[in-house]
Scaffold this motif. Structure first.
Motif, PDB file in Angstrom:
ATOM      1  N   SER A 111     -23.618 -21.770   5.356  1.00  0.00           N
ATOM      2  CA  SER A 111     -22.905 -21.990   6.422  1.00  0.00           C
ATOM      3  C   SER A 111     -24.155 -22.376   7.645  1.00  0.00           C
ATOM      4  CB  SER A 111     -22.211 -20.485   7.158  1.00  0.00           C
ATOM      5  OG  SER A 111     -23.174 -19.566   7.024  1.00  0.00           O
ATOM      6  N   LEU A 112     -25.054 -21.860   7.777  1.00  0.00           N
ATOM      7  CA  LEU A 112     -26.273 -22.272   8.763  1.00  0.00           C
ATOM      8  C   LEU A 112     -26.595 -23.713   8.226  1.00  0.00           C
ATOM      9  CD1 LEU A 112     -27.974 -21.363  11.005  1.00  0.00           C
ATOM     10  CD2 LEU A 112     -29.514 -20.537   9.574  1.00  0.00           C
ATOM     11  N   GLY A 113     -26.815 -24.035   7.102  1.00  0.00           N
ATOM     12  CA  GLY A 113     -27.414 -25.045   6.684  1.00  0.00           C
ATOM     13  C   GLY A 113     -26.318 -26.336   7.036  1.00  0.00           C
ATOM     14  N   ILE A 114     -25.218 -26.115   6.664  1.00  0.00           N
ATOM     15  CA  ILE A 114     -23.876 -26.857   6.915  1.00  0.00           C
ATOM     16  C   ILE A 114     -23.916 -27.205   8.199  1.00  0.00           C
ATOM     17  CG2 ILE A 114     -21.659 -27.687   6.844  1.00  0.00           C
ATOM     18  CD1 ILE A 114     -21.617 -26.077   3.961  1.00  0.00           C
ATOM     19  N   ALA A 115     -24.195 -26.289   9.290  1.00  0.00           N
ATOM     20  CA  ALA A 115     -23.949 -26.357  10.598  1.00  0.00           C
ATOM     21  C   ALA A 115     -25.270 -27.368  11.176  1.00  0.00           C
ATOM     22  CB  ALA A 115     -23.983 -24.844  11.257  1.00  0.00           C
ATOM     23  N   TRP A 145      -5.939 -36.105  17.080  1.00  0.00           N
ATOM     24  CA  TRP A 145      -6.982 -35.851  18.005  1.00  0.00           C
ATOM     25  C   TRP A 145      -7.895 -34.791  17.338  1.00  0.00           C
ATOM     26  CZ3 TRP A 145      -8.539 -38.528  22.021  1.00  0.00           C
ATOM     27  CH2 TRP A 145      -7.645 -39.357  22.482  1.00  0.00           C
ATOM     28  N   ILE A 146      -7.555 -33.985  16.486  1.00  0.00           N
ATOM     29  CA  ILE A 146      -8.239 -32.873  15.848  1.00  0.00           C
ATOM     30  C   ILE A 146      -9.159 -33.560  14.961  1.00  0.00           C
ATOM     31  CG2 ILE A 146      -8.393 -31.048  14.078  1.00  0.00           C
ATOM     32  CD1 ILE A 146      -5.580 -30.204  15.422  1.00  0.00           C
ATOM     33  N   VAL A 147      -8.838 -34.675  14.198  1.00  0.00           N
ATOM     34  CA  VAL A 147      -9.646 -35.329  13.358  1.00  0.00           C
ATOM     35  C   VAL A 147     -10.577 -36.123  14.063  1.00  0.00           C
ATOM     36  CG1 VAL A 147      -9.738 -37.320  11.673  1.00  0.00           C
ATOM     37  CG2 VAL A 147      -7.863 -35.664  11.686  1.00  0.00           C
ATOM     38  N   TYR A 148     -10.269 -36.765  15.324  1.00  0.00           N
ATOM     39  CA  TYR A 148     -11.265 -37.288  15.955  1.00  0.00           C
ATOM     40  C   TYR A 148     -12.423 -36.725  16.441  1.00  0.00           C
ATOM     41  CZ  TYR A 148     -12.969 -39.888  20.292  1.00  0.00           C
ATOM     42  OH  TYR A 148     -13.786 -40.503  21.242  1.00  0.00           O
ATOM     43  N   TYR A 149     -12.326 -35.401  16.835  1.00  0.00           N
ATOM     44  CA  TYR A 149     -13.204 -34.594  17.126  1.00  0.00           C
ATOM     45  C   TYR A 149     -13.752 -33.721  16.184  1.00  0.00           C
ATOM     46  CZ  TYR A 149     -12.001 -35.040  21.982  1.00  0.00           C
ATOM     47  OH  TYR A 149     -11.520 -35.672  23.385  1.00  0.00           O
ATOM     48  N   GLU A 150     -13.631 -34.187  14.710  1.00  0.00           N
ATOM     49  CA  GLU A 150     -13.900 -33.624  13.554  1.00  0.00           C
ATOM     50  C   GLU A 150     -15.605 -33.544  13.702  1.00  0.00           C
ATOM     51  OE1 GLU A 150     -13.495 -34.079   8.740  1.00  0.00           O
ATOM     52  OE2 GLU A 150     -12.722 -35.499  10.267  1.00  0.00           O
ATOM     53  N   PRO A 151     -16.597 -34.529  14.169  1.00  0.00           N
ATOM     54  CA  PRO A 151     -17.909 -34.580  14.181  1.00  0.00           C
ATOM     55  C   PRO A 151     -18.255 -33.216  14.969  1.00  0.00           C
ATOM     56  CG  PRO A 151     -17.170 -36.788  14.617  1.00  0.00           C
ATOM     57  CD  PRO A 151     -16.014 -35.767  14.511  1.00  0.00           C
ATOM     58  N   VAL A 157     -17.457 -24.759  13.702  1.00  0.00           N
ATOM     59  CA  VAL A 157     -17.052 -23.879  12.572  1.00  0.00           C
ATOM     60  C   VAL A 157     -17.921 -23.326  11.678  1.00  0.00           C
ATOM     61  CG1 VAL A 157     -15.371 -23.564  10.604  1.00  0.00           C
ATOM     62  CG2 VAL A 157     -14.532 -24.951  12.559  1.00  0.00           C
ATOM     63  N   ALA A 158     -18.801 -24.150  11.218  1.00  0.00           N
ATOM     64  CA  ALA A 158     -19.927 -23.721  10.377  1.00  0.00           C
ATOM     65  C   ALA A 158     -20.920 -22.843  10.984  1.00  0.00           C
ATOM     66  CB  ALA A 158     -20.673 -24.513   9.708  1.00  0.00           C
ATOM     67  N   GLY A 159     -21.118 -23.068  12.524  1.00  0.00           N
ATOM     68  CA  GLY A 159     -21.999 -22.282  13.301  1.00  0.00           C
ATOM     69  C   GLY A 159     -21.312 -20.718  13.480  1.00  0.00           C
ATOM     70  N   VAL A 160     -20.153 -20.838  13.652  1.00  0.00           N
ATOM     71  CA  VAL A 160     -19.430 -19.848  13.954  1.00  0.00           C
ATOM     72  C   VAL A 160     -19.298 -18.804  12.709  1.00  0.00           C
ATOM     73  CG1 VAL A 160     -17.075 -18.404  14.403  1.00  0.00           C
ATOM     74  CG2 VAL A 160     -18.018 -20.398  15.901  1.00  0.00           C
TER      75      VAL A 160
END
Length: 281
Positions: A111-115, A145-151, A157-160
């Motif tokens: 998770s940390l690496g993906i974040a 709009w959710i997909v737009y903010y995917e970056p 999510v990975a950071g949390v």
């Protein structure tokens, strides 16, 4: 019907080891490998799908050469990261408790690496040709709009998840350290006597081919005989039986704190072999 099987070796408290440097040394390359997965996956896979979802249907057209290269890099990096994560599974020690810590540590590294990797990739995402509408003029939905903010959502999510895993892993380290301290103290200051098995119950759990039992054991102490109920994992041929003897290591200050092991000199051990065999019909 056939019981439960656990993947791991029975942990001997007297030989328990705290997760050493190998777990942390494995964690660094594992985190970096997962960072490569997050970066290449974001730009090689998610970026293209995001464009196609919003307003560029031809995102994987003739100009998709770099994306194809990133997909290949993603395939290699996720293979390396998964292999290192599997190695971390054993980094906490050859026991069920140690493997639990290894699993949490490898999940934290992932998770940390993906974040980190997806966070570094944020500026490199391809902007859509139009914001708020599909070409030529269809307005975006809430999902768009959710997909737009995917970056930003992927690393968030990975950071949390990484923060949660840090808390879980920290608690696991503290619990394991306390258990190891108690086991080490019992091994150093405990007294070893022979005890008699008064009752045996198979827990229907197998640990690397060895059955786990709940046993009622009576053993002598300075204050007289004492009876405790505990668990023990033994090879099948050393399975406890009612009336057999076992080695009991106990704390004189707390006789309820015990470690029970098979007595190799007891010929009655293994006499309960049929109690944990799975039924044939």
């Amino acid at each position: 019907m056939f019981g439960t099987f656990e993947f791991g070796l029975p942990g001997d408290p007297r030989q328990a080891r705290r997760p050493g440097l190998r777990l942390w040394l494995l964690g660094v390359p594992t985190t970096l490998a997962w960072a490569a997965v997050g970066w290449s996956g974001a730009l090689g896979l998610l970026d293209g799908f995001r464009l196609m979802s919003l307003n560029r249907v031809d995102a994987w057209g003739p100009d998709a050469g770099p994306a194809v290269s990133l997909v290949l890099f993603f395939s290699v990096s996720i293979t390396v990261a998964s292999s290192l994560g599997f190695a971390m599974l054993w980094g906490g020690g050859m026991s069920l408790r140690g493997m639990g810590i290894g699993f949490r540590a490898s999940s934290l590294a992932a998770s940390l690496g993906i974040a980190l990797g997806s966070g570094v990739a944020i500026p490199s995402w391809t902007p859509p040709e139009a914001v708020g509408k599909r070409l030529p003029s269809e307005p975006w939905t809430e999902v768009d709009w959710i997909v737009y903010y995917e970056p930003y959502l992927v690393p968030a999510v990975a950071g949390v998840t990484a923060l949660v895993m840090i808390m879980v892993l920290g608690r696991a380290f503290v619990t394991k350290a306390e258990a190891d301290d108690r086991a080490q103290a019992l091994a150093q200051t405990g007294r070893q006597v022979l005890g008699e098995v008064l009752g045996v119950e198979f827990t229907n759990i197998w640990v690397m081919g060895n059955p786990r039992f709940t046993v009622q054991v009576r053993f002598p102490t300075d204050d007289g005989e004492r009876t405790v109920i505990t668990t023990m994992i033994t090879p099948p041929l050393q399975a406890p039986a009612r009336g057999s003897t076992v080695k009991v290591t106990y704390d004189p200050r707390n006789p309820d704190s015990v470690q029970v092991d098979p007595d190799p000199a007891d010929r009655a051990a293994g006499g309960n072999f049929g109690a944990f065999l799975p039924p044939l019909f």
